[in-house]
Design a protein around this motif. Structure first.
Motif, short mmCIF file in Angstrom:
data_model
loop_
_atom_site.label_atom_id
_atom_site.label_comp_id
_atom_site.label_asym_id
_atom_site.label_seq_id
_atom_site.Cartn_x
_atom_site.Cartn_y
_atom_site.Cartn_z
N ARG A 132 0.85 -1.18 0.00
CA ARG A 132 0.00 0.00 0.00
C ARG A 132 0.90 1.24 0.00
O ARG A 132 1.88 1.30 0.73
CB ARG A 132 -0.90 0.01 1.24
N LYS A 133 0.52 2.21 -0.80
CA LYS A 133 1.35 3.42 -0.91
C LYS A 133 1.44 4.16 0.42
O LYS A 133 2.51 4.67 0.79
CB LYS A 133 0.80 4.33 -2.01
N ASP A 134 0.34 4.20 1.16
CA ASP A 134 0.38 4.89 2.45
C ASP A 134 1.25 4.14 3.45
O ASP A 134 1.90 4.75 4.31
CB ASP A 134 -1.03 5.12 3.00
N ASP A 135 1.30 2.80 3.34
CA ASP A 135 2.20 2.02 4.20
C ASP A 135 3.66 2.32 3.88
O ASP A 135 4.48 2.47 4.78
CB ASP A 135 1.94 0.52 4.02
N ILE A 136 3.98 2.36 2.60
CA ILE A 136 5.37 2.65 2.19
C ILE A 136 5.79 4.02 2.70
O ILE A 136 6.89 4.20 3.23
CB ILE A 136 5.53 2.56 0.67
N ALA A 137 4.92 5.01 2.55
CA ALA A 137 5.22 6.37 3.02
C ALA A 137 5.43 6.38 4.53
O ALA A 137 6.34 7.03 5.05
CB ALA A 137 4.10 7.33 2.63
N LYS A 138 4.57 5.65 5.24
CA LYS A 138 4.67 5.59 6.70
C LYS A 138 6.00 4.95 7.12
O LYS A 138 6.67 5.41 8.06
CB LYS A 138 3.48 4.81 7.26
N ILE A 139 6.41 3.89 6.41
CA ILE A 139 7.65 3.19 6.74
C ILE A 139 8.87 4.06 6.44
O ILE A 139 9.82 4.11 7.23
CB ILE A 139 7.73 1.84 5.99
N LEU A 140 8.86 4.75 5.31
CA LEU A 140 10.00 5.62 4.97
C LEU A 140 10.16 6.74 6.00
O LEU A 140 11.28 7.04 6.43
CB LEU A 140 9.81 6.19 3.57
N ALA A 141 9.04 7.34 6.41
CA ALA A 141 9.11 8.38 7.44
C ALA A 141 9.62 7.78 8.75
O ALA A 141 10.44 8.39 9.45
CB ALA A 141 7.74 9.02 7.63
N LEU A 142 9.15 6.57 9.08
CA LEU A 142 9.58 5.91 10.32
C LEU A 142 11.08 5.64 10.31
O LEU A 142 11.76 5.83 11.32
CB LEU A 142 8.81 4.59 10.48
N ILE A 143 11.60 5.20 9.17
CA ILE A 143 13.03 4.91 9.07
C ILE A 143 13.87 6.13 9.45
O ILE A 143 14.88 6.01 10.17
CB ILE A 143 13.38 4.43 7.64
#
Length: 319
Positions: free
Chosen positions: A200-211
């Protein structure tokens, strides 16, 4: 420094960032960029025209997607945010349904792997060539799965075989040769599934910000914020540490780093939805890490797995 400034301007063409540099200098500019890297909104904007169905990749990557139910092997190329299907092999031979747990169960594993070698099998039963997979990976080992020798290979050169694999993915010999012409195995990921999980695109964005939030706490040796990114109940480190042991270990490390200047850089980030039989929202993250401090330097591959609990991702496995 001059090269770094040029990089900033060529990568982050935002008027507010440029004005920040004009008015306040490079240090303030870096702080503003760090804020953007930790923002889901920034990453959603960056991902707007990027296809993340099979994951997020910062370098050109070949993606093999094997569905054990439909007995297909899709061959895709991911390049500059675009996904291209190169071919799909049908009626491939796979092992028994379900996830591989132990040697001899005749199941093809479900999960995400890399191709670690290309060989010409000494036994003609495996056809003209074979690609060796990374099974069991870190996630498999920590979940006590065993077995070995999971390949993508051809059919016997001197005779027939039954329509059942001992756990490998089996193609016709002309197909395995064709696959060899399509991919660079050193730049290939393999996702094996029964019930496909797509990113999911929102999941990828959330993970990148988390990193990048995680990196910020790490650089500042802020133990409380750093540990908040980990699942207290399910976390496992590659050396077998649980969360409590990991917390004690990191406390000693962070205490020894107080006052030190620490730089951490991530490159070649890959984020893939981790295929699993329970369809849990798990993502595998691989990247090249540079950790630079006065007393310790590390340059090498980093691997973490994150699971979504409610609306938040937590690290459940780390190497």
């Amino acid at each position: 420094m001059r090269i770094f400034i040029i990089f900033l301007f060529s990568t982050f063409l935002f008027a507010d960032v440029i004005d920040t540099y004009r008015y306040y200098g490079i240090q303030k500019t870096i702080k503003e960029i760090e804020k953007k890297l930790q923002s889901e909104k920034y990453w959603l904007k960056k991902l707007k025209n990027i296809d993340v169905k099979y994951g997020y990749f910062e370098n050109p990557t070949f993606i093999l997607f094997c569905n054990k139910i439909t007995r297909t092997l899709q061959v895709n190329l991911y390049k500059k945010g675009k996904l291209k299907n190169l071919t799909t092999f049908n009626n491939v031979i796979v092992g028994k349904l379900g996830d591989k747990q132990k040697e001899g169960d005749l199941k093809t594993p479900i999960g995400n792997y890399t191709l670690i070698n290309k060989i010409k099998p000494s036994n003609t039963f495996y056809g003209p060539l074979a690609f060796v997979t990374s099974y069991p990976n870190l996630f498999d080992k920590l979940n006590k799965k065993n077995g070995y020798g999971i390949w993508i290979h051809g059919k016997p050169l001197d005779g027939e075989r039954g329509d059942l694999s001992k756990g490998c993915i089996v193609l016709n010999n002309d197909e395995i040769k064709h696959l060899d012409t399509l991919i660079n195995y050193k730049k290939t990921v393999l996702e094996i599934t029964q019930n496909p999980i797509y990113a999911r695109k929102d999941d990828i964005a959330k993970i990148l910000a988390l990193i990048y939030k995680w990196r910020d706490a790490w650089r500042k040796s802020d133990l409380k914020k750093y540990l908040a990114f980990y699942s207290q109940q399910t976390f496992k480190r590659s050396n077998g540490m649980d969360f409590k042991q990991f917390k004690e270990y990191k406390k000693r490390v962070f205490d020894s780093k107080k006052g030190q200047k620490i730089d951490i850089y991530f490159r070649n980030i890959q984020i893939t939805p981790y295929q699993n039989v329970k369809n849990l929202p798990i993502y595998k993250v691989e990247m090249y890490e540079e950790y630079l401090s006065p007393t310790y330097v590390f340059k090498g591959n980093k691997e973490i797995y994150l699971q979504k609990f409610g609306n938040q991702f937590k690290i459940i496995v780390e190497k």
